[in-house]
Scaffold this active site. Structure first.
Site, short mmCIF file in Angstrom:
data_model
loop_
_atom_site.label_atom_id
_atom_site.label_comp_id
_atom_site.label_asym_id
_atom_site.label_seq_id
_atom_site.Cartn_x
_atom_site.Cartn_y
_atom_site.Cartn_z
N PHE A 8 0.85 -1.20 0.00
CA PHE A 8 0.00 0.00 0.00
C PHE A 8 0.88 1.25 0.00
O PHE A 8 0.75 2.13 0.83
CB PHE A 8 -0.97 -0.04 1.19
CG PHE A 8 -2.21 0.80 0.99
CD1 PHE A 8 -3.01 0.62 -0.13
CD2 PHE A 8 -2.57 1.77 1.91
CE1 PHE A 8 -4.15 1.39 -0.33
CE2 PHE A 8 -3.71 2.54 1.74
CZ PHE A 8 -4.50 2.35 0.61
N THR A 95 4.16 -4.75 -4.28
CA THR A 95 5.30 -4.59 -3.36
C THR A 95 6.57 -4.32 -4.18
O THR A 95 6.58 -4.48 -5.40
CB THR A 95 5.48 -5.82 -2.44
OG1 THR A 95 5.87 -6.95 -3.22
CG2 THR A 95 4.22 -6.15 -1.66
N LYS A 124 8.19 -5.93 -10.74
CA LYS A 124 8.94 -6.50 -11.86
C LYS A 124 9.80 -7.71 -11.44
O LYS A 124 10.20 -8.50 -12.28
CB LYS A 124 9.86 -5.44 -12.48
CG LYS A 124 9.12 -4.26 -13.08
CD LYS A 124 10.06 -3.20 -13.59
CE LYS A 124 10.62 -2.31 -12.51
NZ LYS A 124 9.82 -1.25 -11.99
N VAL A 151 6.24 -2.09 -17.58
CA VAL A 151 7.07 -1.40 -18.58
C VAL A 151 6.33 -0.14 -19.03
O VAL A 151 5.20 -0.23 -19.51
CB VAL A 151 7.32 -2.31 -19.82
CG1 VAL A 151 8.24 -1.61 -20.82
CG2 VAL A 151 7.91 -3.65 -19.40
N GLY A 153 5.12 2.34 -17.17
CA GLY A 153 4.12 2.91 -16.25
C GLY A 153 2.76 2.93 -16.91
O GLY A 153 2.23 1.89 -17.29
N GLY A 205 12.60 12.76 -5.59
CA GLY A 205 11.92 11.49 -5.26
C GLY A 205 11.90 10.49 -6.41
O GLY A 205 11.12 9.54 -6.40
N ASP A 219 16.84 -1.97 -13.31
CA ASP A 219 15.42 -1.70 -13.60
C ASP A 219 15.17 -1.78 -15.11
O ASP A 219 14.20 -2.42 -15.55
CB ASP A 219 15.07 -0.30 -13.05
CG ASP A 219 13.68 0.14 -13.46
OD1 ASP A 219 12.71 -0.40 -12.91
OD2 ASP A 219 13.57 1.02 -14.35
N LYS A 223 12.88 -4.64 -17.31
CA LYS A 223 11.87 -4.29 -18.31
C LYS A 223 12.20 -4.95 -19.66
O LYS A 223 11.31 -5.38 -20.39
CB LYS A 223 11.78 -2.77 -18.43
CG LYS A 223 11.18 -2.13 -17.17
CD LYS A 223 11.40 -0.63 -17.12
CE LYS A 223 10.77 -0.04 -15.86
NZ LYS A 223 11.23 1.33 -15.57
N GLY A 314 5.15 6.88 -11.94
CA GLY A 314 4.14 7.75 -11.33
C GLY A 314 3.01 6.91 -10.77
O GLY A 314 2.61 5.91 -11.39
N1 HSE Z 1 12.91 3.64 -11.22
C1 HSE Z 1 12.05 3.54 -12.34
C2 HSE Z 1 12.38 4.64 -13.34
C3 HSE Z 1 10.61 3.60 -11.90
O1 HSE Z 1 13.11 5.57 -12.99
O2 HSE Z 1 11.95 4.59 -14.48
C4 HSE Z 1 9.65 2.97 -12.83
O3 HSE Z 1 9.85 1.60 -13.02
#
Ligand code: HSE
Length: 336
Positions: A8, A95, A124, A151, A153, A205, A219, A223, A314
Site C-alpha cells: 500500500f 510490493t 517486476k 514497462v 508505467g 523522489g 530496472d 523491463k 508515477g
Molecule cells: N525507477 C524507475 C524509473 C521507476 O526511474 O523509471 C519505474 O519503473
C-alpha cells in the site's frame, strides 16, 4: 470483483483513490465493481470480505503510516494469511521489486495462482527472474497473469507491441526504459556533474530506495526481460541481459557526443543480443527524449519503425495501467 491488494505504497494508494473517484463510471461503462477485500503493507493488514472502505484506507495510511490501524479490532493476519484464506478473484501485487530472489512478491503471486486467482503485477522482480515459469504456472492453474504497468508505467508499451502490431514481425526494438537515469543524463548534458544530478533526482523522489536498481541498469534490464519474453517470445531472465549502468558516463563523454549532435542515453535493446548500456543517440532521433520520459522504438518487418513516448512512472499513471489489466480480466471472465 473481489481484490486482494499486496502493498500500500504510492501505487496501491493511487489505485484505491482511482477506484473511489471512478466507481460510478467504471460500473456504468464496464460493469466493473472493484471490491477490495484485503490489503496489507509491511506493518499489517486490513480485511473485510464485504469490501473495505477505500477512503478510510487512504486516511488510515496517511494518519498512521500503515493500514494496520484501519479497524479498532486489529487483526494479526499476515499478507500470506490473507492470500491463503480470503476469497478473491484477483490479486494485485505492488510490493517493491527485488532482483535477488523476487520475494515477497514471488510467493504472493504463486500462492494466489494456486488458489485460482488472476494476477496483476506491477512488481517486476518475479517476472524478471522467472517470466517463463510464471507464465506456465498461470496456464497450469488456468488464471491470467497481467503486467501492463511493469514497462512504461501508464504508457501502453506492451499492448502497443502485442496488440496494435499484431500480425507483424517485430525485428528489433530499442528504448529508454528508466526515467531516473534519463533525468540524470539530461541534467549532465545541461552541465551538472553526475553527483549533483543524482542528488537532484533524489531530492525530487525519482530514485529507487536502492539507487543501484536505476544507476546500474537493473530496472531497465528487468523491463527488457519482460519485453523480450512477451513481445519476442524469448525465454529469458535477468542473467541473460548484458547490463552496464550510467555510473561511468562522464561529462566529457556527453560533450563529445554533443559535438556529433548526439546525446548519451541508457538504451535497452533487443537486436540479436539483449543489452542495457549507455549509447549515443542522434538528437534528431524521436527516441532521444529528455527528462524523466521513456521512449521505445519498435522496428517491424513490414511497417517500419514506430516510437512511443510517455511517462514511465508515477503512482496514478501506474494505477491506470492496473485498471486496464483489470478491465481485460473482467472482459475475459465475463465471456466464460
Ligand atoms: N525507477 C524507475 C524509473 C521507476 O526511474 O523509471 C519505474 O519503473
Amino acid at each position: 470483483m473481489r481484490i486482494i491488494l499486496c502493498g500500500f505504497g504510492v501505487v496501491g494508494q493511487s489505485l484505491v483513490k482511482l477506484f473511489n473517484s471512478r466507481s460510478e463510471d467504471l460500473y456504468a461503462k464496464y460493469g466493473l465493481k472493484p471490491r477490495v477485500v484485503g490489503v496489507f503493507d509491511s506493518k499489517g493488514s486490513a480485511i473485510d470480505s464485504s469490501g473495505l472502505d477505500l477512503e478510510k484506507l487512504v486516511e488510515t495510511k496517511k494518519k498512521f503510516g500503515t493500514i494496520k490501524n484501519y479497524s479498532i479490532t486489529k487483526n494479526n493476519w499476515s499478507g500470506l494469511d490473507i492470500i491463503k484464506n480470503l476469497e478473491a478473484e484477483v490479486l494485485i501485487e505492488t510490493t517493491a521489486s527485488n532482483y535477488k530472489d523476487a520475494e515477497p512478491g514471488m510467493t504472493h503471486i504463486t500462492t494466489a495462482m494456486k488458489r485460482g486467482m488472476h494476477i496483476i503485477s506491477v512488481n517486476k522482480g518475479p517476472l524478471a527472474l522467472a517470466f517463463p515459469s510464471l507464465l506456465e504456472l498461470a496456464k497450469y492453474n488456468q488464471v491470467m497473469l497481467k503486467f501492463s504497468g511493469t514497462v512504461g508505467g501508464g504508457t501502453p508499451i506492451l499492448d502497443y507491441a502485442k496488440e496494435s502490431l499484431r500480425g507483424e514481425r517485430i525485428i528489433s526494438f530499442a528504448g529508454i526504459l528508466n526515467g531516473t537515469t534519463n533525468y540524470i543524463l539530461t541534467n549532465m548534458a545541461n552541465g551538472l556533474s553526475f553527483e549533483s544530478a543524482l542528488k537532484d533526482a533524489k531530492d525530487k523522489g525519482y530514485v529507487e530506495a536502492d539507487e543501484s536498481l536505476d544507476l546500474d541498469g537493473l530496472d531497465a534490464a528487468a523491463k527488457l526481460v519482460i519485453l523480450a519474453n512477451w513481445i519476442m517470445g524469448m525465454k529469458v531472465t535477468m542473467p541473460d541481459i548484458k547490463c552496464t549502468g550510467i555510473r561511468k558516463v562522464t561529462n566529457d563523454d556527453i560533450k563529445k557526443a554533443a559535438m556529433k549532435k548526439c546525446a548519451i542515453k541508457l538504451i535497452a535493446s533487443c537486436n540479436k543480443t539483449l543489452e542495457v548500456s549507455p549509447k549515443e543517440v542522434s538528437i534528431d532521433d524521436p527516441l532521444c527524449v529528455n527528462g524523466t520520459l521513456n521512449a521505445i522504438a519498435f522496428t517491424s518487418e513490414h511497417s517500419g519503425t514506430q516510437t512511443i513516448i510517455g511517462k514511465g512512472a508515477g503512482g496514478m499513471e501506474t494505477a491506470s495501467s492496473i485498471l486496464r489489466d483489470l478491465l481485460d480480466i473482467r472482459q475475459e471472465t465475463s465471456r466464460i
